[in-house]
Design an enzyme around this catalytic site. Structure first.
Site, PDB file in Angstrom:
ATOM      1  N   SER A  14       0.830  -1.215   0.000  1.00 41.86           N
ATOM      2  CA  SER A  14       0.000   0.000   0.000  1.00 41.86           C
ATOM      3  C   SER A  14       0.866   1.268   0.000  1.00 41.86           C
ATOM      4  CB  SER A  14      -0.982   0.003   1.170  1.00 41.86           C
ATOM      5  OG  SER A  14      -0.320   0.194   2.393  1.00 41.86           O
ATOM      6  N   MET A  87      10.424  -6.792   4.132  1.00 45.57           N
ATOM      7  CA  MET A  87      10.506  -7.344   5.478  1.00 45.57           C
ATOM      8  C   MET A  87      11.697  -8.288   5.677  1.00 45.57           C
ATOM      9  SD  MET A  87       8.150  -5.606   6.749  1.00 45.57           S
ATOM     10  CE  MET A  87       7.767  -6.242   8.374  1.00 45.57           C
ATOM     11  N   ASN A 104      13.539   4.042   3.865  1.00 47.54           N
ATOM     12  CA  ASN A 104      12.658   3.036   4.466  1.00 47.54           C
ATOM     13  C   ASN A 104      11.540   3.749   5.217  1.00 47.54           C
ATOM     14  OD1 ASN A 104      11.837   0.413   5.395  1.00 47.54           O
ATOM     15  ND2 ASN A 104      12.734   0.897   7.388  1.00 47.54           N
ATOM     16  N   HIS A 106       9.054   3.061   8.567  1.00 46.43           N
ATOM     17  CA  HIS A 106       8.904   2.189   9.737  1.00 46.43           C
ATOM     18  C   HIS A 106       7.672   2.643  10.529  1.00 46.43           C
ATOM     19  CE1 HIS A 106      10.166  -0.655  12.766  1.00 46.43           C
ATOM     20  NE2 HIS A 106       9.872   0.271  13.670  1.00 46.43           N
TER      21      HIS A 106
HETATM   22  C1  GAR Z   1       3.945  -0.730   6.650  1.00 48.83           C
HETATM   23  O1  GAR Z   1       3.186  -0.471   7.789  1.00 48.83           O
HETATM   24  C2  GAR Z   1       5.406  -0.405   6.894  1.00 48.83           C
HETATM   25  O2  GAR Z   1       5.576   0.697   7.725  1.00 48.83           O
HETATM   26  C3  GAR Z   1       5.890  -1.675   7.551  1.00 48.83           C
HETATM   27  O3  GAR Z   1       5.259  -2.705   6.856  1.00 48.83           O
HETATM   28  C4  GAR Z   1       4.002  -2.240   6.368  1.00 48.83           C
HETATM   29  C5  GAR Z   1       3.923  -2.525   4.890  1.00 48.83           C
HETATM   30  O4  GAR Z   1       2.654  -2.226   4.378  1.00 48.83           O
HETATM   31  N1  GAR Z   1       7.309  -1.773   7.483  1.00 48.83           N
HETATM   32  C6  GAR Z   1       8.069  -2.311   8.433  1.00 48.83           C
HETATM   33  O5  GAR Z   1       7.604  -2.792   9.451  1.00 48.83           O
HETATM   34  C7  GAR Z   1       9.556  -2.291   8.163  1.00 48.83           C
HETATM   35  N2  GAR Z   1      10.289  -2.635   9.341  1.00 48.83           N
HETATM   36  P1  GAR Z   1       2.429  -2.041   2.829  1.00 48.83           P
HETATM   37  O6  GAR Z   1       3.002  -3.309   2.174  1.00 48.83           O
HETATM   38  O7  GAR Z   1       0.944  -1.977   2.668  1.00 48.83           O
HETATM   39  O8  GAR Z   1       3.129  -0.801   2.391  1.00 48.83           O
END
Ligand code: GAR
Length: 210
Positions: A14, A87, A104, A106
């Site tokens: 997203s 991830m 990145n 977070h």
């Molecule tokens: C997001 O909330 C991002 O901040 C987190 O994973 C999710 C991905 O959502 N990232 C981490 O935790 C990195 N350490 P998305 O695939 O819908 O963008």
């Protein structure tokens, strides 16, 4: 000439979608996922973007996989590499190769709640404000110079899911903003801090109603 961006993701995508739809002065030249079935790859394909699956489970160790990943990224000659829900921990050699052009997002107000399950841990600690951070990636996990942060209130009846949803809305605001600033050449890193040329006040976001 617009800024060439490679996106790395592992799942839903997203944040990638928010960046892709934000009308930024960038060209997304490839979207790469270490998980072949990531929904983010489907979005890339349906929007005519190069979508590449590089399954990390098919490679013996992190260093070998990251070397391959770095080669694939370099083929697209990016100015910027955007981690959007990627991830996997990146090896020091990979980070060194892209340092200064690796962003990145977070889901916490770093340096609080590095690592996983940030929303659960925020609720367990009873913090009243939570949020998200875009930062340059350095060898320190979930550290590195902070570009922009957004804060959200934590409500008494929040669950990890309701809090995650509130934070995610802000992620979708600040990540495109950070990418725009990078593309416009407005981010300066000075002794571990990111300064925004011309407008030092807009690097923190407090949504209306807070
Ligand atoms: C997001 O909330 C991002 O901040 C987190 O994973 C999710 C991905 O959502 N990232 C981490 O935790 C990195 N350490 P998305 O695939 O819908 O963008």
């Amino acid at each position: 000439m617009s800024c060439r961006v490679v996106v790395l993701l592992s799942g839903r995508g997203s944040n990638f979608q928010a960046i892709a739809e934000a009308r930024l002065p960038i060209e997304i030249v490839a979207v790469i996922s270490n998980r072949p079935h990531a929904a983010g790859l489907d979005y890339a394909r349906t929007h005519g973007l190069a979508a590449i699956a590089l399954d990390h489970t098919a490679h013996p160790d992190r260093a070998a996989f990251d070397a391959l990943l770095a080669e694939e990224i370099e083929r697209h000659r990016p100015d910027l590499v955007v981690l959007a829900g990627y991830m996997r921990i990146l090896s020091p050699a990979f980070i060194a190769r892209f340092e200064g052009r690796l962003l990145n997002i977070h889901p916490s107000l770093l340096p609080m709640f590095q690592g996983l399950k940030t929303h659960e841990r925020a609720l367990a600690e009873g913090v009243k404000i939570h949020g998200c951070t875009v930062h340059f990636v350095t060898a320190d996990l979930d550290h590195g110079p902070i570009v922009i942060q957004a804060a959200v209130p934590v409500r008494a009846d929040d669950t990890p899911d309701t809090l995650a949803a509130r934070v995610l809305r802000q992620e979708h605001r600040i990540y495109p903003q950070a990418v725009r600033w990078f593309a416009e050449g407005r981010l300066e890193i000075n002794r571990g801090r990111v300064n925004l040329k011309d407008d030092p006040t807009s690097q923190s976001v407090f949504p209306a109603g807070m």
